[in-house]
Design a protein around this motif. Structure first.
Motif, PDB file in Angstrom:
ATOM      1  N   LYS A   1       0.804  -1.249   0.078  1.00 57.13           N
ATOM      2  CA  LYS A   1       0.087   0.031   0.060  1.00 57.13           C
ATOM      3  C   LYS A   1       0.845   1.173   0.054  1.00 57.13           C
ATOM      4  O   LYS A   1       2.176   1.331   0.498  1.00 57.13           O
TER       5      LYS A   1
ATOM      6  N   ASN B   1      -4.286   4.879  -9.502  1.00 56.44           N
ATOM      7  CA  ASN B   1      -4.263   4.117  -8.125  1.00 56.44           C
ATOM      8  C   ASN B   1      -3.352   3.090  -8.032  1.00 56.44           C
ATOM      9  O   ASN B   1      -3.425   2.111  -7.042  1.00 56.44           O
ATOM     10  N   TYR B   2      -2.505   2.765  -9.114  1.00 54.54           N
ATOM     11  CA  TYR B   2      -1.872   1.463  -9.051  1.00 54.54           C
ATOM     12  C   TYR B   2      -0.547   1.664  -9.956  1.00 54.54           C
ATOM     13  O   TYR B   2      -0.615   2.086 -11.241  1.00 54.54           O
TER      14      TYR B   2
ATOM     15  N   GLU C   1      -0.541  -0.196  -4.447  1.00 52.99           N
ATOM     16  CA  GLU C   1      -1.899   0.314  -4.526  1.00 52.99           C
ATOM     17  C   GLU C   1      -2.077   1.420  -3.727  1.00 52.99           C
ATOM     18  O   GLU C   1      -1.720   1.420  -2.375  1.00 52.99           O
ATOM     19  N   LYS C   2      -2.571   2.621  -4.299  1.00 57.24           N
ATOM     20  CA  LYS C   2      -2.856   3.689  -3.530  1.00 57.24           C
ATOM     21  C   LYS C   2      -4.002   3.621  -2.739  1.00 57.24           C
ATOM     22  O   LYS C   2      -4.885   3.045  -2.833  1.00 57.24           O
ATOM     23  N   THR C   3      -3.684   4.275  -1.277  1.00 55.91           N
ATOM     24  CA  THR C   3      -4.947   4.236  -0.267  1.00 55.91           C
ATOM     25  C   THR C   3      -4.977   5.343   0.602  1.00 55.91           C
ATOM     26  O   THR C   3      -3.781   5.772   0.604  1.00 55.91           O
ATOM     27  N   THR C   4      -6.092   5.775   1.138  1.00 55.79           N
ATOM     28  CA  THR C   4      -6.155   6.916   2.092  1.00 55.79           C
ATOM     29  C   THR C   4      -6.130   6.176   3.379  1.00 55.79           C
ATOM     30  O   THR C   4      -6.169   7.099   4.408  1.00 55.79           O
TER      31      THR C   4
END
Length: 115
Positions: free
Chosen positions: A14, A39-40, A53-56
């Protein structure tokens, strides 16, 4: 190298900022990246291929180990029969399909195939 059933094939992490992450790993380790949308990003030249993987969300355990199997339905049933729990049902993505599962200790892993 040809993928082999039941072997670790890919590792997914992440990241909160993909550009910052790519810059870090490029400068520090000479990894190369291929973006798959906003996002990836996948990395190579690291000994084992993987992606971010992009996450908040807060990152607690940001690593997802990805296994390979040529027949997702067969291995999914074996995971269930061995008391694994499906955490993310089978879905398609550019390059294949996969599902994610929890082992009896709660570790989350994934299994993918190129079809």
């Amino acid at each position: 190298m040809k993928p082999t059933n039941n072997h670790i094939n890919y590792i997914e992490l992440k990241a909160h900022d993909l550009e910052l992450t790519k810059t870090f790993y490029t400068k520090a380790f000479n990894w190369t990246f291929t973006d798959y949308g906003p996002n990836y990003t996948a990395f190579s030249e690291s000994g084992l291929e993987g992606g971010f993987e992009k996450t908040t969300d807060t990152i607690v355990n940001g690593v997802l180990v990805v296994l390979y199997h040529k027949d997702l339905e067969v291995i999914k049933q074996k995971v269930i029969a061995a008391n694994g729990k499906i955490s993310v049902d089978t879905f398609s993505f550019p390059g294949g399909s996969r599902f994610q599962f929890l082992d009896p200790s709660g570790n989350e892993l994934a299994v993918w195939c190129p079809e």
